[in-house]
Design a protein around this motif. Structure first.
Motif, PDB file in Angstrom:
ATOM      1  N   ASP A   1       0.766  -1.162  -0.033  1.00 49.84           N
ATOM      2  CA  ASP A   1      -0.051  -0.005  -0.191  1.00 49.84           C
ATOM      3  C   ASP A   1       0.881   1.208   0.119  1.00 49.84           C
ATOM      4  O   ASP A   1       1.060   1.718   0.846  1.00 49.84           O
ATOM      5  N   ILE A   2       1.096   1.638  -1.078  1.00 50.08           N
ATOM      6  CA  ILE A   2       2.125   2.936  -1.334  1.00 50.08           C
ATOM      7  C   ILE A   2       1.703   4.101  -0.740  1.00 50.08           C
ATOM      8  O   ILE A   2       2.292   4.907  -0.059  1.00 50.08           O
ATOM      9  N   SER A   3       0.279   4.281  -1.116  1.00 47.88           N
ATOM     10  CA  SER A   3      -0.353   5.651  -0.478  1.00 47.88           C
ATOM     11  C   SER A   3      -0.068   5.724   1.033  1.00 47.88           C
ATOM     12  O   SER A   3       0.017   6.812   1.676  1.00 47.88           O
ATOM     13  N   LYS A   4      -0.385   4.446   1.808  1.00 48.87           N
ATOM     14  CA  LYS A   4      -0.160   4.568   3.302  1.00 48.87           C
ATOM     15  C   LYS A   4       1.103   5.088   3.556  1.00 48.87           C
ATOM     16  O   LYS A   4       1.036   5.395   4.624  1.00 48.87           O
ATOM     17  N   TRP A   5       1.881   4.264   3.002  1.00 51.73           N
ATOM     18  CA  TRP A   5       3.351   4.391   3.224  1.00 51.73           C
ATOM     19  C   TRP A   5       3.727   5.911   2.938  1.00 51.73           C
ATOM     20  O   TRP A   5       4.292   6.377   3.823  1.00 51.73           O
ATOM     21  N   ASN A   6       3.460   6.384   1.885  1.00 51.13           N
ATOM     22  CA  ASN A   6       3.526   7.909   1.736  1.00 51.13           C
ATOM     23  C   ASN A   6       2.958   8.710   2.655  1.00 51.13           C
ATOM     24  O   ASN A   6       3.449   9.691   3.064  1.00 51.13           O
ATOM     25  N   ASN A   7       1.771   8.164   3.068  1.00 49.67           N
ATOM     26  CA  ASN A   7       0.841   9.208   4.192  1.00 49.67           C
ATOM     27  C   ASN A   7       1.911   9.075   5.303  1.00 49.67           C
ATOM     28  O   ASN A   7       2.033  10.062   6.139  1.00 49.67           O
ATOM     29  N   ARG A   8       2.464   7.806   5.694  1.00 46.52           N
ATOM     30  CA  ARG A   8       3.334   7.842   7.042  1.00 46.52           C
ATOM     31  C   ARG A   8       4.485   8.818   6.886  1.00 46.52           C
ATOM     32  O   ARG A   8       4.901   9.364   7.971  1.00 46.52           O
ATOM     33  N   VAL A   9       5.143   8.609   5.636  1.00 44.16           N
ATOM     34  CA  VAL A   9       6.449   9.458   5.667  1.00 44.16           C
ATOM     35  C   VAL A   9       6.040  10.928   5.757  1.00 44.16           C
ATOM     36  O   VAL A   9       6.765  11.529   6.296  1.00 44.16           O
ATOM     37  N   VAL A  10       4.876  11.525   4.840  1.00 45.10           N
ATOM     38  CA  VAL A  10       4.831  12.737   4.875  1.00 45.10           C
ATOM     39  C   VAL A  10       4.459  13.126   6.339  1.00 45.10           C
ATOM     40  O   VAL A  10       4.774  14.523   6.728  1.00 45.10           O
ATOM     41  N   SER A  11       3.605  12.507   7.145  1.00 42.78           N
ATOM     42  CA  SER A  11       3.191  12.727   8.384  1.00 42.78           C
ATOM     43  C   SER A  11       4.374  12.990   9.230  1.00 42.78           C
ATOM     44  O   SER A  11       4.446  13.856  10.069  1.00 42.78           O
ATOM     45  N   ASN A  12       5.135  11.943   9.414  1.00 44.86           N
ATOM     46  CA  ASN A  12       6.474  11.997   9.985  1.00 44.86           C
ATOM     47  C   ASN A  12       7.508  13.262   9.731  1.00 44.86           C
ATOM     48  O   ASN A  12       8.116  13.652  10.697  1.00 44.86           O
ATOM     49  N   LEU A  13       7.565  13.277   8.237  1.00 47.71           N
ATOM     50  CA  LEU A  13       8.277  14.528   7.894  1.00 47.71           C
ATOM     51  C   LEU A  13       7.960  15.925   8.564  1.00 47.71           C
ATOM     52  O   LEU A  13       8.864  16.658   8.774  1.00 47.71           O
ATOM     53  N   LEU A  14       6.564  16.299   8.493  1.00 42.70           N
ATOM     54  CA  LEU A  14       6.025  17.110   9.039  1.00 42.70           C
ATOM     55  C   LEU A  14       6.207  17.219  10.510  1.00 42.70           C
ATOM     56  O   LEU A  14       6.349  18.411  11.199  1.00 42.70           O
ATOM     57  N   TYR A  15       5.910  16.138  11.231  1.00 39.63           N
ATOM     58  CA  TYR A  15       5.869  16.210  12.813  1.00 39.63           C
ATOM     59  C   TYR A  15       7.280  16.264  13.344  1.00 39.63           C
ATOM     60  O   TYR A  15       7.398  16.996  14.302  1.00 39.63           O
ATOM     61  N   TYR A  16       8.139  15.546  12.689  1.00 37.85           N
ATOM     62  CA  TYR A  16       9.318  15.588  13.203  1.00 37.85           C
ATOM     63  C   TYR A  16      10.564  16.440  12.661  1.00 37.85           C
ATOM     64  O   TYR A  16      11.832  16.387  12.706  1.00 37.85           O
ATOM     65  N   GLN A  17       9.991  17.481  12.087  1.00 35.07           N
ATOM     66  CA  GLN A  17      10.857  18.355  11.000  1.00 35.07           C
ATOM     67  C   GLN A  17      12.147  18.966  11.694  1.00 35.07           C
ATOM     68  O   GLN A  17      13.096  19.054  11.044  1.00 35.07           O
TER      69      GLN A  17
ATOM     70  N   HIS B   1      13.866   7.121   8.717  1.00 30.13           N
ATOM     71  CA  HIS B   1      13.125   6.984  10.056  1.00 30.13           C
ATOM     72  C   HIS B   1      11.687   7.448   9.762  1.00 30.13           C
ATOM     73  O   HIS B   1      10.884   6.748  10.527  1.00 30.13           O
ATOM     74  N   ALA B   2      11.322   8.303   8.888  1.00 32.78           N
ATOM     75  CA  ALA B   2       9.625   8.549   8.570  1.00 32.78           C
ATOM     76  C   ALA B   2       9.227   7.215   8.058  1.00 32.78           C
ATOM     77  O   ALA B   2       8.045   7.244   7.932  1.00 32.78           O
ATOM     78  N   SER B   3       9.870   6.475   7.359  1.00 27.91           N
ATOM     79  CA  SER B   3       9.111   5.353   6.747  1.00 27.91           C
ATOM     80  C   SER B   3       8.776   4.241   8.013  1.00 27.91           C
ATOM     81  O   SER B   3       7.921   3.781   8.052  1.00 27.91           O
ATOM     82  N   LEU B   4       9.795   4.055   8.996  1.00 28.08           N
ATOM     83  CA  LEU B   4       9.624   3.198   9.971  1.00 28.08           C
ATOM     84  C   LEU B   4       9.055   3.500  11.181  1.00 28.08           C
ATOM     85  O   LEU B   4       8.301   2.809  11.993  1.00 28.08           O
ATOM     86  N   ARG B   5       8.927   4.761  11.615  1.00 30.44           N
ATOM     87  CA  ARG B   5       8.344   5.351  12.753  1.00 30.44           C
ATOM     88  C   ARG B   5       6.825   5.327  12.710  1.00 30.44           C
ATOM     89  O   ARG B   5       6.248   5.882  11.807  1.00 30.44           O
ATOM     90  N   LEU B   6       6.109   4.688  13.514  1.00 35.38           N
ATOM     91  CA  LEU B   6       4.669   4.678  13.569  1.00 35.38           C
ATOM     92  C   LEU B   6       4.390   6.023  13.931  1.00 35.38           C
ATOM     93  O   LEU B   6       4.877   6.401  14.970  1.00 35.38           O
ATOM     94  N   ARG B   7       3.252   6.469  13.654  1.00 33.29           N
ATOM     95  CA  ARG B   7       2.637   7.799  13.906  1.00 33.29           C
ATOM     96  C   ARG B   7       1.909   7.669  15.348  1.00 33.29           C
ATOM     97  O   ARG B   7       1.362   6.553  15.702  1.00 33.29           O
TER      98      ARG B   7
END
Length: 188
Positions: free
Chosen positions: A28-44, A136-142
């Motif tokens: 599920d690439i879109s879910k993975w992309n969502n996780r990466v984007v969310s973590n990039l924003l949160y831990y920027q 990190h953004a790929s592996l870190r759970l939100r």
């Protein structure tokens, strides 16, 4: 709207034990992309601190090559973003395959830097911090706070540097459209 710097997250939240990390669902690439984007924003801000430390070390060891490498990457990034806004084919590529778009930027930068200067400076000073952020953004759970902060960013309550970069890569558009649709339905 004025740009705000996101707060520095606690290091035990940024890098806790293995219980908060998991492999993404590669199907599920879109879910993975969502996780990466969310973590990039949160831990920027945390990512900025880690990248600044690595860039500082490499920049101290080879300052001229680091300046050349950073300049090339910024110019290539701006060129790709400009071209993607003016060419529909590139806009569709960027929207459907954001990772491919970033890899194309990095490969173009790599070839230009190999022509102009030291490739190892590029690898350790520029690519390594980006790779660490992506992993990190790929592996870190939100967590709940991460999701709440991203909703605030998505509906325009906050504008951060990473949000601006992700907007240039057109990675927040779908989330903003979904939230805007939801808000308009609630108003009706």
């Amino acid at each position: 709207m004025e740009v705000q710097v996101a707060p520095l997250r606690a290091w035990d939240d940024f890098f806790p034990g293995s219980d908060r990390f998991a492999l993404p669902d590669l199907k599920d690439i879109s879910k993975w992309n969502n996780r990466v984007v969310s973590n990039l924003l949160y831990y920027q801000t945390n990512y900025l601190m880690v990248a600044a430390a690595l860039v500082s070390i490499v920049g101290f060891l080879s300052p001229l090559n680091m300046v050349i490498g950073g300049t090339v990457v910024v110019l290539v990034f701006l060129g790709f973003v400009w071209m993607s806004h003016n060419k529909d084919v590139l806009r569709k590529l960027k929207k459907q395959y954001p990772t491919t778009f970033v890899v194309a930027i990095m490969l173009s930068s790599y070839f230009l830097i190999s022509y102009l200067g030291d490739v190892m400076v590029f690898m350790f000073g520029i690519t390594l911090p980006l790779l660490l952020m992506f992993v990190h953004a790929s592996l870190r759970l939100r967590n709940i706070q991460n999701k709440l902060q991203n909703k605030m960013e998505g509906i325009g309550l906050k504008k951060t540097p990473m949000g601006i970069i992700l907007d240039a890569l057109e990675q927040q558009e779908d989330s903003i459209n979904k939230i805007a649709d939801y808000i308009s339905k609630v108003k009706e």
